[in-house]
Design a protein around this motif. Structure first.
Motif, mmCIF file in Angstrom:
data_model
loop_
_atom_site.group_PDB
_atom_site.id
_atom_site.type_symbol
_atom_site.label_atom_id
_atom_site.label_comp_id
_atom_site.label_asym_id
_atom_site.label_seq_id
_atom_site.Cartn_x
_atom_site.Cartn_y
_atom_site.Cartn_z
ATOM 1 N N ASP A 578 39.376 39.941 37.401
ATOM 2 C CA ASP A 578 38.036 40.737 37.758
ATOM 3 C C ASP A 578 38.129 40.406 39.085
ATOM 4 O O ASP A 578 37.344 41.530 39.394
ATOM 5 N N GLU A 582 37.835 43.905 41.302
ATOM 6 C CA GLU A 582 36.052 43.439 42.343
ATOM 7 C C GLU A 582 36.517 43.971 44.052
ATOM 8 O O GLU A 582 35.678 44.730 44.538
ATOM 9 N N GLU A 586 35.454 46.996 46.364
ATOM 10 C CA GLU A 586 34.438 46.716 47.537
ATOM 11 C C GLU A 586 35.487 47.089 49.052
ATOM 12 O O GLU A 586 34.738 47.900 49.680
#
Ligand SMILES: [Zn+2]
Length: 733
Positions: A578, A582, A586
């Motif tokens: 995860d 993520e 970003e």
């Protein structure tokens, strides 16, 4: 007074004992518990810590001979076993700031007039880190916080490299040996480690001699040997350092640091840190010195020099043997070290004195007619501080016999006021909980177990409180490294326990000249009541293990614990996955460039590959098999009438069960570490990694290795299940 809280003699049977043998065991234990004396504990401490007693010092040998004489005086069969090991002591040490101003570090702890042993300079080992390589380097300084891998990731984002620099790291967050190791991996030329007052000084409390905490010029000695590769003599990995042992040339010893290292006090660190410019350190990097912490590099430029005498020194292990009456070939081994960095009242004498009182107590019972079923071996180790030398060499020299005979190793290493700290093999979790229920806490009118349970409720995360209230047994910690159980558990696969009291008194004298009788009798267990409690606790542990009809292992708690570890690994993989997804998102969104202040350096992270799914099936299947064998064993043990037949064969097999958790080729990159469930972390040092092969592969994002290690972890659980199954069958015979 302590009267009602301990189960009466006619209470339920002890784990592994029949009703009759429970009655007799309790009677002997009551006699034993009356023996340890606070006055004697104080006397032993005063004698053993009267002078510095590190490896190779005259008083180290003198102490070993004195302990031996005591054991003999009490009627025990004891001798000293010696080993010859590489043990560097410093010849030249220097830390100097040469730019922009000059400062020469004192590298000395001053004697204090109130503290009568602090002035024995002639016999004190200087402030140094043992097994630092020799070196003489001059380079710009960089502050690296604790110097753990996460800190270097942060430095990279700040655009700071330590290549060609000398790093300064504060003590804490990892075992100290990790700091020079990680610094060298990042290209640093030298490493300075200091005690920041935030963790270890006036931020914590009044400093010595007003209070217990580290004074300005106090420093922490310590080993920086790369023990996560293998502990013990660097020249004789895997074998005892006997006179005829084959020794590696010094240049091939893998556990000596790659760069020179020295520890310093915060008085010596402050001028160095104050001379740094460059970015201000992130908030969680700042210590408690009265200044703004900068990272550097420079303009501070430092000269660091370490040269040691690379001598061979003799170790003196004291070993006493009590033969078992009916199962003499099953051994219970007990140990604590006697050597210290300097006077070592707290580390190790505060628990070595308890070990001596246990030995005196058991010797007394033998005279009164007590006959342990199994053999008991009391060991007082030398050379723990520098790298678990005495215990590792002894365990390696006796590896064959220990593998064949040892059922349990019980360790301690320091003691204080407070709560019973229990760590070890989870097959002994139920057992040690049982003992803790039968030991009176010296400060409360109920057992140590109850006090610990209530303390856990007070300090637990809300989600864990329910379990503490409902589960019959308190969970015990897993063992990493940092004391003498390492060779027994990690190398030989002998179920182990590590025990001690603590938590009520802090202090900052660890590995300094101020860890002495004056400090201990002013700021720690000053009336030795917890010293007595430790002797009672471990004496009871040893007696129960030696006397039980059936060795008191319990595999239900072990299985439950491994289940928990497996769930953690699942979550760890998921969290890594995860986190990477993520971050990649970003980066794509431009988050990092948006928050970058053009006046400062902040390098965006790089896009990373998303982790593949791992195959947890072998581990889960191993757990299933283990679960079935455990249930089978439980049934077989419950049906058993313990005093109907001798259980010699079953006990012999039980003593071997923990061995099934080892694999002969060990962990990746460190074959000495054979246990597949517990190991010290490659990058945490003392800190444990459970199911280490898998966990460390995931942490290091080595997905192929993680899958391979999942197969191996599954295999040892299948092996463990087979070993338990065999004992269950034996019990049903
Ligand atoms: Zn110690």
């Amino acid at each position: 007074m302590f009267l009602s809280a301990i189960p009466a003699a006619d209470g339920p049977s002890l784990q592994g004992f029949s009703p009759d043998s429970t009655t007799s065991e309790r009677a002997w234990e009551t006699k034993f518990k009356a023996i340890p004396s606070a006055d004697r504990l104080r006397e032993y401490m005063q004698r053993l810590s009267a002078r510095p007693h590190h490896v190779g010092s005259p008083y180290d040998k003198d102490n070993a001979e004195w302990i031996l004489a005591k054991f003999k005086e009490w009627g025990l069969n004891a001798q000293i076993e010696t080993f010859d090991v590489l043990f560097p002591t410093p010849r030249e040490r220097a830390v100097e700031l040469i730019e922009p101003a000059r400062y020469t570090a004192k590298l000395e702890e001053p004697a204090l007039s109130v503290d009568p042993t602090s002035d024995q300079q002639k016999e004190q080992l200087p402030i140094y880190n043992a097994y630092s390589v020799d070196g003489d380097v001059t380079a710009p300084l960089v502050y690296v916080n604790y110097g753990i891998p996460d800190d270097y990731e942060q430095l990279e984002r700040l655009g700071i490299s330590v290549k060609g620099a000398i790093v300064i790291a504060r003590y804490g967050s990892s075992w100290r040996g990790i700091k020079p190791k990680v610094a060298a991996e990042h290209g640093a030329l030298g490493c300075i480690i200091y005690s920041d007052p935030r963790e270890d000084g006036y931020f914590q409390g009044d400093v010595f001699p007003t209070g217990a905490w580290r004074p300005r010029e106090g420093a922490q000695r310590g080993s920086v040997m790369d023990m996560p590769i293998y502990p013990g003599d660097p020249l004789t990995p895997g074998v005892g350092a006997t006179p005829d042992a084959k020794r590696l040339p010094l240049s091939e010893a893998k556990t000596i640091t790659k760069i020179p290292v020295l520890p310093i006090s915060y008085a010596d660190a402050q001028p160095l840190l104050a001379a740094l410019k460059g970015p201000v350190a992130p908030a969680n990097w700042r210590g408690a010195l009265p200044m703004t912490y900068h990272i550097g590099p420079g303009p501070a430029k430092v000269h660091l020099k370490v040269k040691s005498n690379w001598d061979t020194k003799r170790l003196y292990d004291v070993v006493a043997r009590i033969p078992g009456a009916s199962e003499a070939d099953v051994w219970i081994v007990r140990g604590n070290h006697h050597d210290a960095w300097v006077n070592g009242a707290e580390d190790p004498v505060s628990a070595a004195n308890a070990e001596m009182e246990e030995a005196r107590g058991l010797a007394e019972l033998l005279k009164q007619g007590w006959q342990p079923k199994r053999s008991i071996i009391y060991c007082v180790w030398d050379g723990e501080e520098e790298g678990l030398l005495g215990s590792t060499e002894w365990a390696e020299a006796h590896a064959g016999e220990l593998r064949a005979h040892a059922a349990v190793y019980v360790n301690s290493d320091g003691n204080g006021r407070g709560y019973l700290q229990m760590s070890g093999s989870h097959s002994l979790e139920k057992f040690i909980n049982g003992v803790a229920k039968d030991i009176a806490d010296p400060e409360k009118d109920y057992p140590a177990f109850k006090r610990l349970r209530l303390e856990r409720i007070a300090n637990a995360a809300p989600a864990d409180r329910d379990e503490i209230r409902k589960r019959g047994d308190l969970r015990i910690g897993a063992l990493g490294s940092g004391s003498d159980y390492t060779a027994f558990l990690d190398h030989l696969g002998i179920a182990s326990l590590d025990l001690g009291y603590g938590g009520e008194d802090g202090g900052g004298i660890y590995h300094s000249i101020y860890d002495d009788f004056y400090w201990y009798t002013h700021f720690a267990d000053t009336d030795f009541r917890y010293g007595r409690a430790l002797a009672e606790t471990i004496g009871t542990v040893v007696m129960r293990l030696a006397d039980a009809d059936l060795l008191p292992y319990d595999f239900t708690n072990f299985t439950d614990t491994v289940q928990k570890y497996a769930d953690e690994l699942d979550k760890l993989w998921k969290a890594k996955s995860d986190e990477i997804k993520e971050r990649n998102k970003e980066i794509e969104e431009g988050v990092f460039s948006a928050i970058a202040d053009p006046k400062k350096t902040l390098i965006p992270p790089k896009v990373e590959d998303v982790p593949p799914f791992l195959n947890f099936a072998p581990l889960r299947n191993g757990l299933e098999t283990l679960q079935r064998s455990t249930e089978h064993y439980e049934k077989a043990a419950q049906k058993l009438t313990l005093d109907k037949k001798p259980l010699t064969a079953a006990n012999r097999s039980l003593a071997q069960v923990e061995r099934a958790l080892t694999l002969p080729d060990g962990l990746p990159g460190r074959p000495w570490f054979k246990h597949q469930i517990y190991a010290p972390g490659m990058y945490t040092g003392y800190g444990v990694k459970t199911i280490p092969g898998v966990r460390e592969a995931i942490e290091q994002k080595n997905w192929k290795q993680a899958d391979e290690q999942l197969v191996r972890a599954g295999k040892v659980l299948e092996n463990e299940a087979a070993a338990i199954e065999a004992v269950a069958a034996e019990l049903e015979k």
